[in-house]
Design a protein around this motif. Structure first.
Motif, PDB file in Angstrom:
ATOM      1  N   UNK A   1      -1.235  -7.341  14.162  1.00  0.00           N
ATOM      2  CA  UNK A   1      -0.153  -7.103  13.269  1.00  0.00           C
ATOM      3  C   UNK A   1      -0.578  -6.180  12.271  1.00  0.00           C
ATOM      4  N   UNK A   2      -1.516  -5.157  12.546  1.00  0.00           N
ATOM      5  CA  UNK A   2      -2.019  -4.101  11.338  1.00  0.00           C
ATOM      6  C   UNK A   2      -0.843  -3.004  10.998  1.00  0.00           C
ATOM      7  N   UNK A   3      -0.959  -2.735  10.093  1.00  0.00           N
ATOM      8  CA  UNK A   3       0.029  -1.661   9.695  1.00  0.00           C
ATOM      9  C   UNK A   3      -0.283  -0.342  10.141  1.00  0.00           C
ATOM     10  N   UNK A   4      -1.317   0.184  10.487  1.00  0.00           N
ATOM     11  CA  UNK A   4      -2.097   1.291  11.188  1.00  0.00           C
ATOM     12  C   UNK A   4      -3.335   1.188  11.724  1.00  0.00           C
ATOM     13  N   UNK A   5      -3.722   2.141  12.457  1.00  0.00           N
ATOM     14  CA  UNK A   5      -5.069   2.084  12.909  1.00  0.00           C
ATOM     15  C   UNK A   5      -5.898   3.511  12.816  1.00  0.00           C
ATOM     16  N   UNK A   6      -7.235   3.230  12.945  1.00  0.00           N
ATOM     17  CA  UNK A   6      -7.922   4.489  12.967  1.00  0.00           C
ATOM     18  C   UNK A   6      -9.178   4.362  13.966  1.00  0.00           C
ATOM     19  N   UNK A   7      -9.317   5.405  14.872  1.00  0.00           N
ATOM     20  CA  UNK A   7     -10.379   5.144  15.966  1.00  0.00           C
ATOM     21  C   UNK A   7     -11.695   5.842  15.232  1.00  0.00           C
TER      22      UNK A   7
ATOM     23  N   UNK B   1     -11.172  13.292   6.314  1.00  0.00           N
ATOM     24  CA  UNK B   1      -9.625  13.859   6.221  1.00  0.00           C
ATOM     25  C   UNK B   1      -8.739  12.897   6.813  1.00  0.00           C
ATOM     26  N   UNK B   2      -9.107  12.405   8.056  1.00  0.00           N
ATOM     27  CA  UNK B   2      -8.442  11.372   8.962  1.00  0.00           C
ATOM     28  C   UNK B   2      -8.254  10.118   7.868  1.00  0.00           C
TER      29      UNK B   2
ATOM     30  N   UNK C   1      -8.395   9.837   4.530  1.00  0.00           N
ATOM     31  CA  UNK C   1      -7.760  10.062   3.503  1.00  0.00           C
ATOM     32  C   UNK C   1      -6.238  10.291   3.842  1.00  0.00           C
ATOM     33  N   UNK C   2      -5.945  10.924   4.846  1.00  0.00           N
ATOM     34  CA  UNK C   2      -4.456  11.038   5.188  1.00  0.00           C
ATOM     35  C   UNK C   2      -3.929   9.837   5.477  1.00  0.00           C
ATOM     36  N   UNK C   3      -4.620   8.811   6.281  1.00  0.00           N
ATOM     37  CA  UNK C   3      -3.866   7.575   6.550  1.00  0.00           C
ATOM     38  C   UNK C   3      -3.947   6.635   5.129  1.00  0.00           C
ATOM     39  N   UNK C   4      -4.760   6.929   4.464  1.00  0.00           N
ATOM     40  CA  UNK C   4      -4.746   6.099   3.153  1.00  0.00           C
ATOM     41  C   UNK C   4      -3.624   6.653   2.402  1.00  0.00           C
ATOM     42  N   UNK C   5      -3.319   7.928   2.265  1.00  0.00           N
ATOM     43  CA  UNK C   5      -2.393   8.313   1.510  1.00  0.00           C
ATOM     44  C   UNK C   5      -1.065   7.800   1.733  1.00  0.00           C
ATOM     45  N   UNK C   6      -0.709   7.438   2.948  1.00  0.00           N
ATOM     46  CA  UNK C   6       0.581   6.824   3.235  1.00  0.00           C
ATOM     47  C   UNK C   6       0.662   5.363   2.507  1.00  0.00           C
ATOM     48  N   UNK C   7      -0.372   4.864   1.989  1.00  0.00           N
ATOM     49  CA  UNK C   7      -0.264   3.503   1.268  1.00  0.00           C
ATOM     50  C   UNK C   7      -0.444   3.584  -0.100  1.00  0.00           C
ATOM     51  N   UNK C   8      -0.431   4.717  -0.569  1.00  0.00           N
ATOM     52  CA  UNK C   8      -0.834   5.020  -2.200  1.00  0.00           C
ATOM     53  C   UNK C   8       0.662   4.860  -2.885  1.00  0.00           C
TER      54      UNK C   8
END
Length: 117
Positions: free
Chosen positions: A95-101, A107-108, A110-117
């Motif tokens: 039920x996570x909002x996003x994932x990161x391998x 950079x990956x 940061x890009x993902x975290x910027x979606x939730x700032x």
């Protein structure tokens, strides 16, 4: 300042992410296990949670589901991260909002975290 709570049992990952995210202006909090996760999240009140799949004791799926089942905490975004090949499936199951391998570059992340700032 945005606050991130990172759950990972790998001390090196916690140390590196703490340093890098502090440099980027994040207030970083870390835990090497997910024991008493609701109390930890309630106390920290993070803007984002980074959740490892293999976090002791319950594991990332149960830990994420526990957070998402709480009326007070469910809106906190959880980014599921793991070296597991099925990371996208596991993140959905949790039920996570996003994932990161893992491994990932900054950079990956940061890009993902910027979606939730």
């Amino acid at each position: 300042m945005k606050r991130i709570l990172i759950f990972d049992d790998d001390a090196d990952i916690l140390e590196i992410l703490t340093y890098l995210l502090n440099e980027k202006g994040w207030d970083v909090h870390t835990r090497a296990n997910c024991n008493d996760i609701l109390s930890i999240v309630e106390e920290c009140r993070p803007d984002v949670i980074l959740m490892d799949n293999w976090i002791p004791d319950a594991g990332g799926i149960i830990a994420t589901r526990t957070v998402k089942s709480s009326d007070e905490l469910r809106d906190i975004p959880v980014i599921y991260f793991s070296a597991n090949n099925d990371i996208e499936k596991l993140a959905a199951e949790a039920g996570a909002d996003a994932w990161l391998a893992k491994p990932f570059d900054l950079d990956e992340l940061e890009q993902l975290l910027s979606r939730f700032r």
